[in-house]
Design a protein around this motif. Structure first.
Motif, PDB file in Angstrom:
ATOM      1  N   PRO A  75       0.801  -1.199  -0.054  1.00 39.17           N
ATOM      2  CA  PRO A  75       0.007  -0.014  -0.163  1.00 39.17           C
ATOM      3  C   PRO A  75       1.023   1.223   0.039  1.00 39.17           C
ATOM      4  O   PRO A  75       0.705   2.053  -0.775  1.00 39.17           O
ATOM      5  CB  PRO A  75      -1.075   0.029   1.336  1.00 39.17           C
ATOM      6  N   PRO A  76       1.910   1.337   0.842  1.00 36.96           N
ATOM      7  CA  PRO A  76       2.603   2.604   0.827  1.00 36.96           C
ATOM      8  C   PRO A  76       3.211   2.833  -0.708  1.00 36.96           C
ATOM      9  O   PRO A  76       3.482   3.990  -1.107  1.00 36.96           O
ATOM     10  CB  PRO A  76       3.724   2.457   1.868  1.00 36.96           C
ATOM     11  N   LEU A  77       4.073   1.937  -1.335  1.00 31.20           N
ATOM     12  CA  LEU A  77       4.524   1.827  -2.396  1.00 31.20           C
ATOM     13  C   LEU A  77       3.373   2.245  -3.567  1.00 31.20           C
ATOM     14  O   LEU A  77       3.968   2.972  -4.546  1.00 31.20           O
ATOM     15  CB  LEU A  77       5.276   0.679  -2.883  1.00 31.20           C
ATOM     16  N   ALA A  78       2.313   1.860  -3.430  1.00 26.70           N
ATOM     17  CA  ALA A  78       1.164   2.219  -4.488  1.00 26.70           C
ATOM     18  C   ALA A  78       0.436   3.355  -4.386  1.00 26.70           C
ATOM     19  O   ALA A  78       0.129   4.180  -5.064  1.00 26.70           O
ATOM     20  CB  ALA A  78       0.308   0.890  -4.572  1.00 26.70           C
ATOM     21  N   CYS A  79       0.231   4.032  -3.204  1.00 23.47           N
ATOM     22  CA  CYS A  79      -0.594   5.045  -2.938  1.00 23.47           C
ATOM     23  C   CYS A  79      -0.194   6.501  -2.123  1.00 23.47           C
ATOM     24  O   CYS A  79      -0.568   7.356  -2.076  1.00 23.47           O
ATOM     25  CB  CYS A  79      -1.597   4.411  -1.778  1.00 23.47           C
ATOM     26  N   LEU A  80       1.593   6.356  -2.019  1.00 25.80           N
ATOM     27  CA  LEU A  80       2.022   7.482  -1.397  1.00 25.80           C
ATOM     28  C   LEU A  80       2.829   8.077  -2.637  1.00 25.80           C
ATOM     29  O   LEU A  80       3.184   7.510  -3.591  1.00 25.80           O
ATOM     30  CB  LEU A  80       2.958   7.119  -0.462  1.00 25.80           C
ATOM     31  N   LYS A  81       2.787   9.526  -2.615  1.00 25.30           N
ATOM     32  CA  LYS A  81       3.806  10.315  -3.756  1.00 25.30           C
ATOM     33  C   LYS A  81       5.256  10.208  -3.312  1.00 25.30           C
ATOM     34  O   LYS A  81       5.714   9.874  -2.235  1.00 25.30           O
ATOM     35  CB  LYS A  81       3.400  11.807  -3.563  1.00 25.30           C
ATOM     36  N   GLY A  82       5.990  10.423  -4.155  1.00 25.44           N
ATOM     37  CA  GLY A  82       7.276  10.269  -4.171  1.00 25.44           C
ATOM     38  C   GLY A  82       8.071   9.582  -5.227  1.00 25.44           C
ATOM     39  O   GLY A  82       7.279   8.583  -5.719  1.00 25.44           O
ATOM     40  N   SER A  83       9.442   9.472  -5.266  1.00 25.18           N
ATOM     41  CA  SER A  83      10.266   8.483  -6.142  1.00 25.18           C
ATOM     42  C   SER A  83      10.107   7.093  -5.686  1.00 25.18           C
ATOM     43  O   SER A  83      10.257   6.842  -4.275  1.00 25.18           O
ATOM     44  CB  SER A  83      11.543   9.077  -6.070  1.00 25.18           C
ATOM     45  N   MET A  84       9.975   6.275  -6.408  1.00 23.51           N
ATOM     46  CA  MET A  84       9.793   4.983  -6.079  1.00 23.51           C
ATOM     47  C   MET A  84      10.818   4.430  -5.399  1.00 23.51           C
ATOM     48  O   MET A  84      10.969   3.401  -4.528  1.00 23.51           O
ATOM     49  CB  MET A  84       9.375   4.033  -7.483  1.00 23.51           C
TER      50      MET A  84
END
Length: 143
Positions: A75-84
Motif C-alpha cells: 500500500p505505501p508503494l502504490a498509494c504514496l507520492k514520491g520517488s519509487m
C-alpha cells in the motif's frame, strides 16, 4: 481443501495485536510521503487490515511472513507520492525496524509461554492472562 470454521477469538487477537501497529506504521510512512489521495490510502490500509483479520488464521507461519510483509509494503508503494526508489528504501527500512521492535516481545512471549508465537491455539489459550498480567505490571510501574 476444506477450511476450519471461522474463529472469532483468533480474529480479535489479530485485530488487537496487529491492527494498531499497522495503523501507526501507515501513519508514519504517510507523514514522510504524503498520500496521492488520502481516502484511497486509508481505505486500502483498512481493507488490508480487514483481510488480515478475516484470513490470517488460515495462513501457515511462512505465508504469514510473506503476506504480512506484503500488507506492510505494497500500500505505501502504490498509494504514496514520491520517488519509487526512495519509497522502496524507506519502506524496507521501516519494515526492518518494525520487525526488530517486535522481536523482543516475540522472544518474551516464547519464554513466558514456552511455545512458538505463530501457533494460534497457544496464543488464544494464553492471550487474556498474559495481556492482563503485562498490563497490570505496566500500570503499577506508572504509579
Amino acid at each position: 481443501m476444506m477450511l476450519d470454521a471461522f474463529n472469532w477469538t483468533y480474529a480479535l487477537i489479530i485485530l488487537v495485536s496487529a491492527g494498531p501497529s499497522n495503523i501507526v506504521f501507515a501513519y508514519a510512512l504517510a507523514s514522510i510521503f504524503p498520500p496521492k489521495d488520502a481516502r484511497v490510502y486509508w481505505g486500502v490500509q483498512a481493507a488490508t487490515i480487514a483481510v488480515a483479520v478475516m484470513t490470517k488464521q488460515y495462513w501457515s507461519a511462512e505465508a504469514a511472513m510473506v503476506i504480512g510483509s506484503a500488507i506492510l509494503i505494497i500500500p505505501p508503494l502504490a498509494c504514496l507520492k514520491g520517488s519509487m526508489f526512495v519509497k522502496v528504501i524507506v519502506t524496507t527500512l521501516a519494515v526492518v525496524i518494525q520487525y526488530a521492535a517486535e522481536l523482543p516481545v516475540a522472544v518474551l512471549w516464547m519464554v513466558v509461554v514456552g511455545q512458538p508465537i505463530m501457533d494460534n491455539a497457544v496464543v488464544a489459550a494464553h492471550f487474556v492472562s498474559t495481556s492482563l498480567s503485562w498490563s497490570s505490571s505496566i500500570s503499577s510501574s506508572w504509579r
